[in-house]
Design an enzyme around this catalytic site. Structure first.
Site, PDB file in Angstrom:
ATOM      1  N   GLY A 113      -2.640   4.233  -2.083  1.00 40.76           N
ATOM      2  CA  GLY A 113      -3.960   3.600  -2.179  1.00 40.76           C
ATOM      3  C   GLY A 113      -4.820   4.157  -3.302  1.00 40.76           C
ATOM      4  O   GLY A 113      -6.039   4.035  -3.276  1.00 40.76           O
ATOM      5  N   THR A 114      -4.186   4.730  -4.333  1.00 47.29           N
ATOM      6  CA  THR A 114      -4.957   5.451  -5.343  1.00 47.29           C
ATOM      7  C   THR A 114      -5.175   4.659  -6.637  1.00 47.29           C
ATOM      8  O   THR A 114      -5.616   5.232  -7.626  1.00 47.29           O
ATOM      9  CB  THR A 114      -4.257   6.789  -5.702  1.00 47.29           C
ATOM     10  OG1 THR A 114      -2.968   6.489  -6.250  1.00 47.29           O
ATOM     11  CG2 THR A 114      -4.098   7.665  -4.470  1.00 47.29           C
ATOM     12  N   SER A 115      -4.868   3.371  -6.650  1.00 45.54           N
ATOM     13  CA  SER A 115      -5.060   2.587  -7.883  1.00 45.54           C
ATOM     14  C   SER A 115      -6.480   2.724  -8.415  1.00 45.54           C
ATOM     15  O   SER A 115      -7.446   2.634  -7.661  1.00 45.54           O
ATOM     16  CB  SER A 115      -4.771   1.104  -7.622  1.00 45.54           C
ATOM     17  OG  SER A 115      -5.139   0.333  -8.758  1.00 45.54           O
ATOM     18  N   GLY A 121       7.934  -7.824  -6.148  1.00 45.52           N
ATOM     19  CA  GLY A 121       8.668  -7.372  -4.986  1.00 45.52           C
ATOM     20  C   GLY A 121       8.045  -6.085  -4.491  1.00 45.52           C
ATOM     21  O   GLY A 121       7.131  -5.542  -5.128  1.00 45.52           O
ATOM     22  N   ARG A 162       4.285   2.686 -13.210  1.00 47.35           N
ATOM     23  CA  ARG A 162       4.656   3.477 -14.393  1.00 47.35           C
ATOM     24  C   ARG A 162       3.749   4.693 -14.570  1.00 47.35           C
ATOM     25  O   ARG A 162       3.179   4.933 -15.642  1.00 47.35           O
ATOM     26  CB  ARG A 162       4.613   2.632 -15.665  1.00 47.35           C
ATOM     27  CG  ARG A 162       5.636   1.531 -15.704  1.00 47.35           C
ATOM     28  CD  ARG A 162       5.691   0.846 -17.050  1.00 47.35           C
ATOM     29  NE  ARG A 162       6.695  -0.209 -17.025  1.00 47.35           N
ATOM     30  CZ  ARG A 162       7.987  -0.028 -17.325  1.00 47.35           C
ATOM     31  NH1 ARG A 162       8.417   1.151 -17.696  1.00 47.35           N
ATOM     32  NH2 ARG A 162       8.832  -1.034 -17.246  1.00 47.35           N
ATOM     33  N   GLY A 213       3.642  -4.461  -7.618  1.00 46.93           N
ATOM     34  CA  GLY A 213       3.734  -5.198  -6.357  1.00 46.93           C
ATOM     35  C   GLY A 213       3.719  -6.705  -6.503  1.00 46.93           C
ATOM     36  O   GLY A 213       3.624  -7.411  -5.504  1.00 46.93           O
ATOM     37  N   TYR A 253      -7.191  10.200 -23.228  1.00 39.78           N
ATOM     38  CA  TYR A 253      -7.767  10.047 -21.892  1.00 39.78           C
ATOM     39  C   TYR A 253      -9.253  10.372 -21.990  1.00 39.78           C
ATOM     40  O   TYR A 253      -9.619  11.482 -22.371  1.00 39.78           O
ATOM     41  CB  TYR A 253      -7.065  11.004 -20.935  1.00 39.78           C
ATOM     42  CG  TYR A 253      -7.413  10.817 -19.475  1.00 39.78           C
ATOM     43  CD1 TYR A 253      -6.559  10.119 -18.617  1.00 39.78           C
ATOM     44  CD2 TYR A 253      -8.574  11.359 -18.927  1.00 39.78           C
ATOM     45  CE1 TYR A 253      -6.854   9.956 -17.277  1.00 39.78           C
ATOM     46  CE2 TYR A 253      -8.879  11.196 -17.584  1.00 39.78           C
ATOM     47  CZ  TYR A 253      -8.013  10.497 -16.769  1.00 39.78           C
ATOM     48  OH  TYR A 253      -8.302  10.343 -15.435  1.00 39.78           O
ATOM     49  N   HIS A 300       0.831  -1.204   0.000  1.00 41.44           N
ATOM     50  CA  HIS A 300       0.000   0.000   0.000  1.00 41.44           C
ATOM     51  C   HIS A 300       0.860   1.245   0.000  1.00 41.44           C
ATOM     52  O   HIS A 300       1.630   1.463   0.915  1.00 41.44           O
ATOM     53  CB  HIS A 300      -0.899   0.023   1.242  1.00 41.44           C
ATOM     54  CG  HIS A 300      -2.342  -0.047   0.924  1.00 41.44           C
ATOM     55  ND1 HIS A 300      -3.128   1.052   0.682  1.00 41.44           N
ATOM     56  CD2 HIS A 300      -3.147  -1.111   0.778  1.00 41.44           C
ATOM     57  CE1 HIS A 300      -4.358   0.665   0.421  1.00 41.44           C
ATOM     58  NE2 HIS A 300      -4.405  -0.641   0.466  1.00 41.44           N
ATOM     59  N   SER A 321       2.435   8.527 -14.987  1.00 38.27           N
ATOM     60  CA  SER A 321       2.834   9.636 -15.851  1.00 38.27           C
ATOM     61  C   SER A 321       2.078  10.870 -15.394  1.00 38.27           C
ATOM     62  O   SER A 321       0.879  10.801 -15.130  1.00 38.27           O
ATOM     63  CB  SER A 321       2.540   9.308 -17.318  1.00 38.27           C
ATOM     64  OG  SER A 321       3.146  10.247 -18.167  1.00 38.27           O
TER      65      SER A 321
END
Lengths: 500, 500
Positions: free
Chosen positions: A132-134, A265, A211, A262, A421, A129, A213
């Protein structure tokens, strides 16, 4: 107030600081009238009860200290899932099955390493964590086969480890949030120049693992391009990858961990390239008659320069709805007091650029307000080579159908192509219905030369399309690397790499 | 004349076209007097006999046609080893044990795939051959455990597959030599901008497999940075990696094959980013009082611009011996008629820049002339962050000792650091003696923050230091990936990755 308490409000049911909660602008309120929505408040956090924790906190306490192991409901709920709209809808509806059994907060690389060694031996799944913004299900592992789920929250790894002003590099602990990193670096005259919409909460390690941006990627590059070295803890041991400004010593192993979400590792520190803090940056708006004409102009800047710091072109509908401008709005930031003239465009001056700047992190707050008001809103993104972009833009619009108002912008440009987007707004639909729409759009992205994600990542939501994008042999090669580093498959199982 | 015949003179005992063989300049002839060398001619090719071929050519002929499978001595000898000085000394002494059993020349990806599938089933080691210009033992696998060694020469994969002028990308077959690629791209108004010293013979696939970097890397970047996508054949099947200008869809798998030196697969085509051919490029010389002052100036250009196309700073000895100039010579190429003024430097005008340009590919020819004259000459290189460079420079010089004249230049710069390229010239020594010197220098490189190779690669010569640089766990992770792609370990065994 401890950081844990401070975070209490940030990681449940909505975005960020409740004090910054946003009222809907009149233009959007009138839109909601058209959409015929009805208020849909979230279930209060206090009304929720996750299943009892299955994990004995004792061995974890031995590693990080009792004060840093949490099994209370509220802390577990706050580390439950990410910030996609389906995540939020589930959370708002009171669905709590994704709560981890325990939340552990190590403060050093060695503690992270010891936690992974223990969790691997105990067959406990681990979810790293950061902020926590995924928005792609990156914090929602498939952990049914495991003895429990341990969330490793990295917020205590929060220091500037080293700064080398001659080489313009700094080593930052992975749990450091972006604003803290900028503040510390700014004090030394430097900036990372990395400002994604998640800036206020996301962490340095999270940027690397996904990754990321940022909005200034035209001038500063993607986060992966800033990474000089990484230190990583894995169940099989620790490693540091990256040693020199460039190397021909074998495959670039940084690139195996960048974007690994994650699963290979836990990144504990990141060495990044710095830039001098510019004396000033100006933000201007320009208007092109059409999105297509704007796209040609943006391509010319990306390929032949001069390249601004920020380059963000909205299509006609986004320009109208978000900025009340005709045609296609281009926001340009440059480190000079006066922008270059842009052939074919009408200058709109600095006001609209500064308006964009003020609102640059407000999207997620606006989403919460829309969800409260009973509207559905979600974003998705892709990238493709320039020659494919016009067709990809049309194909994605077609796949969305006419259920939604669909807004689009280009905000990340390269010599060879750019990202698209999309923001979809419409009447409330179920996560299952959205999942069908998203599948059709994802199919269209792959069929038209796009990548399944330019900067949001794969998580669980994009996994099936990711497999199609890179192919089974590539996935199997990643699996082979994962088996060496994570023999019992405890790291974020089912995220990115499908379970065997 | 077939291409095979044409190549006959290129790949044995010396560099390039014998018609371009170089006489030693007077300055170097007088140097040889000081070194007290005696002529040491090479063993003629016609006097050499490799061991009989152990491989039945029948199944290989079925795949590529009988005309493209060669077991004659001369063809096998010409695909034997690479172009390091130890390689040349062994070849010149008549040592032929590294000759492959058979040379196969496929013309399509599918033929390469079929060859790998067959060789894997037959436990035949495979050495991919592009230009044959490796200077690190990349073409000298450890193949004792195998039923034979098959050299797969890719020269017939030699076409422009696709060119997208809007996106500025082109797909080139991997066996295409650099001059052919430049010619074809120039005709369309584009350039790769990749001009390493091996330019005349090296191939597109070889550049990718070894992370090549060219003399214009300041302006055009390293080859790995130009690669948009790769198609690779492996014993386990084929894959294409890279799909969009940038992506957050998992680890960047291009970076696993870039620098893999033929150990994970054979690259059969490469999609590269193009640049418009500049209308003109001017080459100027500048002189700094000292190498240290030049280094500061080069760092300022690398970090704050304007960045020239070529930026090459020689230390005092290299400036004197190669260019007869005082102080430290800087060669600057710019796509403008007039160079920017450089604070602290004396302008030397275009003559010396054009002299460098004319001689830019002549180093290997000069080496042959020196070896003929009985002198020893070899090069090695590294890279480090700016803050480490002065110490690294001194440490490498100290490790070389005073057996050699040691010349150095910086020719690849980045925001965070640069490369150091050393040329050692002295009295003839044995490969074993050189191996001791090189080990001491390699130790010094690792001890002082350098990478074991900035652009020559790892091969067999740097393998032990490569393992120390990245660590055993990283090596084992690569081994795991290799086992999935190459289950019987036939691909360039012992190159890059130590045999288990």
């Amino acid at each position: 107030m401890s950081h844990m308490a401070e975070r209490a409000e940030h990681l449940w049911g909505g975005w960020g600081d409740p004090a910054n909660a946003m009222a809907l602008p009149p233009s959007i309120q009138s839109l909601l009238g058209v959409l015929n929505t009805a208020p849909a408040p979230a279930t209060p956090l206090a009304d929720l009860r996750p299943a009892p924790s299955r994990v004995d906190p004792g061995p974890l306490r031995d590693i990080v200290g009792a004060a840093h192991v949490h099994t209370d409901d509220a802390t577990r709920l706050r580390r439950s899932g990410g910030k996609s709209t389906p995540d939020l809808l589930r959370q708002r509806a009171g669905e709590v099955s994704s709560a981890p059994d325990v939340v552990v907060c190590p403060s050093t690389h060695d503690e992270v390493q010891a936690l992974l060694t223990f969790c691997s031996s105990a067959r406990l799944a681990v979810v790293p964590h950061g902020g926590g913004t995924s928005v792609v299900g990156g914090l929602s592992p498939q952990a049914d086969r495991y003895a429990g789920v341990v969330a490793i929250d990295l917020w205590r790894l929060n220091s500037l480890v080293d700064l080398d002003p001659v080489s313009r590099i700094a080593t930052l602990s992975a749990g450091m949030r972006a604003p803290d990193a900028e503040t510390i670096l700014n004090q030394q005259g430097f900036t990372l120049g990395h400002f994604p919409q998640s800036f206020e909460y996301a962490t340095i390690g999270g940027f690397a693992a996904t990754r990321s941006s940022g909005q200034a990627s035209a001038g500063y590059g993607r986060f992966d391009a800033m990474v000089v070295a990484l230190t990583v803890a894995t169940p099989a041991g620790s490693l540091t990858v990256g040693r020199a400004p460039a190397s021909a010593a074998g495959p670039d192993l940084r690139q195996l961990f960048l974007g690994s979400e994650g699963t290979l590792g836990i990144i504990t520190s990141v060495t990044v390239r710095l830039r001098p803090l510019p004396p000033e940056t100006t933000y201007h708006g320009w208007s092109f008659p059409t999105f297509d004409e704007g796209l040609d102009a943006v391509r010319a800047l990306a390929q032949d320069g001069p390249l601004p710091t920020v380059l963000r072109l909205s299509d006609e509908l986004e320009s109208t709805l978000q900025y009340s401008t005709d045609g296609a709005l281009l926001i340009v930031a440059t480190p000079h007091p006066h922008p270059h003239p842009l052939p074919g465009a009408t200058g709109l001056g600095p006001e609209i650029g500064e308006k964009w700047l003020r609102g640059r992190y407000s999207g997620p707050y606006l989403r919460d307000a829309l969800l409260d008001a009973g509207a559905f809103v979600e974003t998705l993104e892709t990238a493709a080579f320039w020659s494919r972009l016009p067709q990809l833009y049309r194909a994605v619009r077609d796949a969305f159908g006419d259920t939604f108002l669909l807004l689009c912008h280009i905000s990340h440009v390269y010599e060879t192509g750019a990202s698209l987007y999309f923001t979809a707004v419409g009447p409330m639909i179920s996560p299952a219905h959205w999942s069908e729409v998203k599948a059709a759009v994802s199919d269209a992205i792959l069929a038209n030369g796009g990548t399944i994600s330019h900067h949001h990542g794969v998580g669980t939501d994009h996994r099936d399309w990711y497999v199609r994008e890179v192919g089974e042999l590539a996935i199997d090669t990643l699996r082979a690397a994962k088996r060496r580093l994570d023999p019992h498959g405890i790291l974020n199982p089912g995220v990115l790499i499908p379970l065997p």
